[in-house]
Design an enzyme around this catalytic site. Structure first.
Site, PDB file in Angstrom:
ATOM      1  N   CYS A  26      43.089  29.836  30.558  1.00  0.00           N
ATOM      2  CA  CYS A  26      43.541  31.014  31.274  1.00  0.00           C
ATOM      3  C   CYS A  26      44.748  30.621  32.098  1.00  0.00           C
ATOM      4  O   CYS A  26      44.799  29.526  32.629  1.00  0.00           O
ATOM      5  CB  CYS A  26      42.419  31.503  32.174  1.00  0.00           C
TER       6      CYS A  26
ATOM      7  N   ARG B 107      49.010  45.504  31.195  1.00  0.00           N
ATOM      8  CA  ARG B 107      47.584  45.215  31.293  1.00  0.00           C
ATOM      9  C   ARG B 107      46.990  45.858  32.547  1.00  0.00           C
ATOM     10  O   ARG B 107      45.822  46.232  32.549  1.00  0.00           O
ATOM     11  CB  ARG B 107      47.354  43.687  31.367  1.00  0.00           C
TER      12      ARG B 107
ATOM     13  N   LYS C 225      41.514  48.990  37.750  1.00  0.00           N
ATOM     14  CA  LYS C 225      41.235  48.226  36.522  1.00  0.00           C
ATOM     15  C   LYS C 225      39.965  47.418  36.665  1.00  0.00           C
ATOM     16  O   LYS C 225      39.110  47.413  35.771  1.00  0.00           O
ATOM     17  CB  LYS C 225      42.416  47.282  36.239  1.00  0.00           C
ATOM     18  N   ASN C 226      39.825  46.723  37.798  1.00  0.00           N
ATOM     19  CA  ASN C 226      38.715  45.767  37.926  1.00  0.00           C
ATOM     20  C   ASN C 226      37.374  46.433  38.245  1.00  0.00           C
ATOM     21  O   ASN C 226      36.347  45.756  38.345  1.00  0.00           O
ATOM     22  CB  ASN C 226      39.054  44.692  38.959  1.00  0.00           C
TER      23      ASN C 226
ATOM     24  N   ARG D 147      39.058  28.676  35.377  1.00  0.00           N
ATOM     25  CA  ARG D 147      38.163  29.848  35.400  1.00  0.00           C
ATOM     26  C   ARG D 147      36.894  29.651  34.579  1.00  0.00           C
ATOM     27  O   ARG D 147      36.699  30.275  33.539  1.00  0.00           O
ATOM     28  CB  ARG D 147      38.911  31.107  34.967  1.00  0.00           C
TER      29      ARG D 147
ATOM     30  N   ASP E  72      44.664  38.657  44.427  1.00  0.00           N
ATOM     31  CA  ASP E  72      45.446  39.508  43.517  1.00  0.00           C
ATOM     32  C   ASP E  72      46.672  40.127  44.185  1.00  0.00           C
ATOM     33  O   ASP E  72      47.448  40.823  43.517  1.00  0.00           O
ATOM     34  CB  ASP E  72      44.559  40.624  42.931  1.00  0.00           C
TER      35      ASP E  72
HETATM   36  N1  EPU Z   1      34.056  30.545  39.270  1.00  0.00           N
HETATM   37  C1  EPU Z   1      33.333  29.440  38.909  1.00  0.00           C
HETATM   38  N2  EPU Z   1      32.345  29.593  37.983  1.00  0.00           N
HETATM   39  C2  EPU Z   1      32.050  30.793  37.427  1.00  0.00           C
HETATM   40  C3  EPU Z   1      32.777  31.934  37.820  1.00  0.00           C
HETATM   41  C4  EPU Z   1      33.791  31.782  38.759  1.00  0.00           C
HETATM   42  O1  EPU Z   1      33.582  28.348  39.381  1.00  0.00           O
HETATM   43  O2  EPU Z   1      31.144  30.841  36.605  1.00  0.00           O
HETATM   44  C5  EPU Z   1      35.145  30.389  40.259  1.00  0.00           C
HETATM   45  C6  EPU Z   1      36.502  30.782  39.687  1.00  0.00           C
HETATM   46  O3  EPU Z   1      37.070  29.730  38.954  1.00  0.00           O
HETATM   47  C7  EPU Z   1      37.260  31.096  40.947  1.00  0.00           C
HETATM   48  C8  EPU Z   1      36.189  31.708  41.849  1.00  0.00           C
HETATM   49  O4  EPU Z   1      34.945  31.282  41.323  1.00  0.00           O
HETATM   50  O5  EPU Z   1      37.735  29.932  41.544  1.00  0.00           O
HETATM   51  C9  EPU Z   1      36.207  33.201  41.909  1.00  0.00           C
HETATM   52  O6  EPU Z   1      36.156  33.745  40.599  1.00  0.00           O
HETATM   53  P1  EPU Z   1      35.556  35.189  40.329  1.00  0.00           P
HETATM   54  O7  EPU Z   1      34.398  35.076  39.420  1.00  0.00           O
HETATM   55  O8  EPU Z   1      35.351  35.871  41.630  1.00  0.00           O
HETATM   56  O9  EPU Z   1      36.764  35.914  39.569  1.00  0.00           O
HETATM   57  P2  EPU Z   1      36.657  36.828  38.286  1.00  0.00           P
HETATM   58  O10 EPU Z   1      35.465  37.700  38.392  1.00  0.00           O
HETATM   59  O11 EPU Z   1      36.864  36.035  37.065  1.00  0.00           O
HETATM   60  C10 EPU Z   1      37.846  38.910  39.278  1.00  0.00           C
HETATM   61  C11 EPU Z   1      39.039  39.744  38.927  1.00  0.00           C
HETATM   62  C12 EPU Z   1      40.307  38.948  39.182  1.00  0.00           C
HETATM   63  C13 EPU Z   1      40.333  38.541  40.658  1.00  0.00           C
HETATM   64  C14 EPU Z   1      39.048  37.760  41.025  1.00  0.00           C
HETATM   65  C15 EPU Z   1      38.958  37.426  42.492  1.00  0.00           C
HETATM   66  C16 EPU Z   1      38.315  41.257  37.176  1.00  0.00           C
HETATM   67  C17 EPU Z   1      38.385  41.668  35.747  1.00  0.00           C
HETATM   68  N3  EPU Z   1      38.982  40.156  37.533  1.00  0.00           N
HETATM   69  O12 EPU Z   1      37.914  37.769  38.436  1.00  0.00           O
HETATM   70  O13 EPU Z   1      41.388  39.803  38.911  1.00  0.00           O
HETATM   71  O14 EPU Z   1      41.455  37.749  40.911  1.00  0.00           O
HETATM   72  O15 EPU Z   1      37.898  38.548  40.662  1.00  0.00           O
HETATM   73  O16 EPU Z   1      38.988  38.570  43.266  1.00  0.00           O
HETATM   74  O17 EPU Z   1      37.654  41.893  37.985  1.00  0.00           O
HETATM   75  C18 EPU Z   1      43.526  40.389  38.102  1.00  0.00           C
HETATM   76  O18 EPU Z   1      43.144  41.568  38.124  1.00  0.00           O
HETATM   77  O19 EPU Z   1      44.743  40.058  37.923  1.00  0.00           O
HETATM   78  C19 EPU Z   1      42.538  39.332  38.293  1.00  0.00           C
HETATM   79  C20 EPU Z   1      42.777  38.066  37.952  1.00  0.00           C
END
Ligand code: EPU
Length: 429
Positions: A126, A408, A22-23, A131, A316
């Protein structure tokens, strides 16, 4: 609303085919916005999030065609999407769509890179913490876009195009890295991303972008370098296998005992999680075609695990490991360092008889000899599936409510587990 009913206590035996990730599928679909030509994606999982992103991309004017079934194909083969963003008719991603799926905020980067402007709703609240998107905004700003926040929308403008730059992430972020990479592919000059996320999904998207004519090197390391190009072209790419689905079923097999082959699972995508299972006493055998997971009569040993960015133990899989450890012989500790408030499963696992104490970001799990079935529900995808894992081993019947969370991110969950002997069925309405 559909529910899933599970009668626990049956061992799992058989083969589970692993779907496309998915991701990876979501950012790959979003990358289609970077070119006028058609991007063909194979092995796309049939998930509610994929369907939702199809609607979101459709709103920008993207046409998506799903290939028909070919001879010999079964539901185990992912779908093939032909995605064409020949003409982008609208650069606004509205609140009604973005609030349903956070990853749709990521359209910001390709839209501003190709069209020179993007208007994307802030994603809002969220279930797994605040997030924020500050680092995504920082990345496109570093590449020369001006950013305004107007009426809850992030408005990015770069009428003369983006310019390559250095982007240093203060913390590792998957969404920030995807954003920076996609935006930089069409920027003028060189971009260097420091402290980049190293997740396999980042590498998969970079591989696809390179097939589309991008010049990206270093994906999978802390430093990614992108030489911008004027245009990207169409390409064909197969989505890599889902490491979180792989790890989830590995834990399900460890939970019930039995012998399960995770077909297409790739051990190097989840080595840290497999190492934890081995230390808990599970027999893990990687092969060229997948991963075999065996647990004989022996009980599970407790573990001490901290989630962290790849290659460490993934957030995850945190909820699923907690379900597993609730039946270990002793006390386990699990610390969540990626998302605050990603513990919605704790209360529900407790309803099944688990003994879990939470102290800030650290959970202490005292293994119990048996869990007992109960009606449960969860507000997040991975939390929901942890309840399924617990239910597979619990005595008696469990109903998991709000199944749409599972839909999802898990393709045909009840079918895949049912084929291995689980007593699991979907109840409609
Ligand atoms: N963060 C910030 N600022 C930002 C972006 C992120 O502070 O602008 C923080 C977040 O709050 C968090 C950390 O950085 O504490 C890591 O967030 P990240 O950006 O890595 O997560 P994401 O890209 O929003 C993806 C996956 C998540 C998975 C995380 C971590 C997808 C669609 N989502 O989220 O997957 O948990 O990386 O590996 O790729 C899931 O599939 O259930 C899921 C939540």
């Amino acid at each position: 609303m559909d529910r899933i009913r599970i009668v626990g206590g049956r061992k799992l035996n058989g083969t589970i085919p692993i779907s496309g990730a998915k991701n990876a599928a979501l950012p790959l679909m979003i990358a289609s916005l970077l070119t006028e030509e058609t991007l063909i994606l194979d092995n796309v999982p049939r998930l509610a999030d994929v369907a939702q992103l199809e609607r979101i991309l459709g709103n920008h004017g993207v046409d998506i065609m799903v290939s028909g079934k070919r001879p010999g194909e079964t539901a185990d083969n992912g779908q093939t999407l032909h995605i064409s963003a020949a003409r982008i008719v609208d650069t606004t991603a509205p609140y009604e769509l973005v609030s349903k799926m956070r990853a749709s905020f990521w359209v910001l980067a390709p839209l501003v890179a190709r069209m020179g402007d993007a208007r994307v709703s802030m994603p809002g609240g969220c279930a797994i913490g605040t997030r924020p998107v500050d680092l995504l905004i920082m990345a496109v700003e570093r590449l020369g876009a001006t950013i305004d926040i107007e009426g809850g929308y992030v408005v990015a403008r770069a009428p003369k195009g983006l310019r390559g730059s250095e982007i240093v992430f203060p913390k590792v972020t998957v969404s920030g890295t995807h954003t920076a990479v996609m935006a930089a592919t069409l920027a003028k000059g060189t971009t260097v991303i420091e402290n980049a996320a190293r997740e396999p999904e980042i590498v998969d998207v970079a591989d696809c972008l390179n097939k589309m004519g991008a010049h990206i090197s270093g994906a999978g390391t802390r430093q990614i370098v992108i030489e911008g190009v004027a245009k990207l072209r169409g390409a064909r790419h197969a989505v890599l296998p889902d490491r979180i689905e792989t790890g989830t079923y590995a834990m399900a097999a460890a939970m019930t005992g039995g012998d399960v082959f995770l077909q297409n699972g790739r051990p190097e995508l989840l080595q840290a999680a497999l190492d934890v299972l081995v230390s808990a006493g599970v027999i893990v055998t990687p092969t060229n075609q997948g991963i075999r997971i065996v647990r004989n009569g022996a009980g599970l040993a407790p573990v001490d695990v901290t989630t962290a960015p790849f290659p460490e133990f993934p957030t995850d899989l945190q909820a699923q490991l907690m379900a597993l450890m609730s039946c270990a012989r002793g006390t386990s500790h699990i610390t969540e360092t990626i998302f605050e408030n990603r513990f919605m499963h704790v209360g529900e696992l407790t309803r099944l008889g688990a003994r879990i104490q939470l102290e800030g970001e650290r959970a202490t799990i005292e293994g119990v000899p048996h869990l007992k079935g109960a009606p449960v529900m969860a507000t997040d995808l991975r939390a929901s599936v942890s309840l399924v894992i617990a239910a597979l081993a619990a005595e008696g019947e469990t109903t998991v409510n709000r199944v749409y969370h599972l839909d999802r991110g898990f393709e045909r969950l009840e079918d895949k587990l049912g084929r291995c002997g689980a007593a699991i069925e979907r109840l409609s309405g």
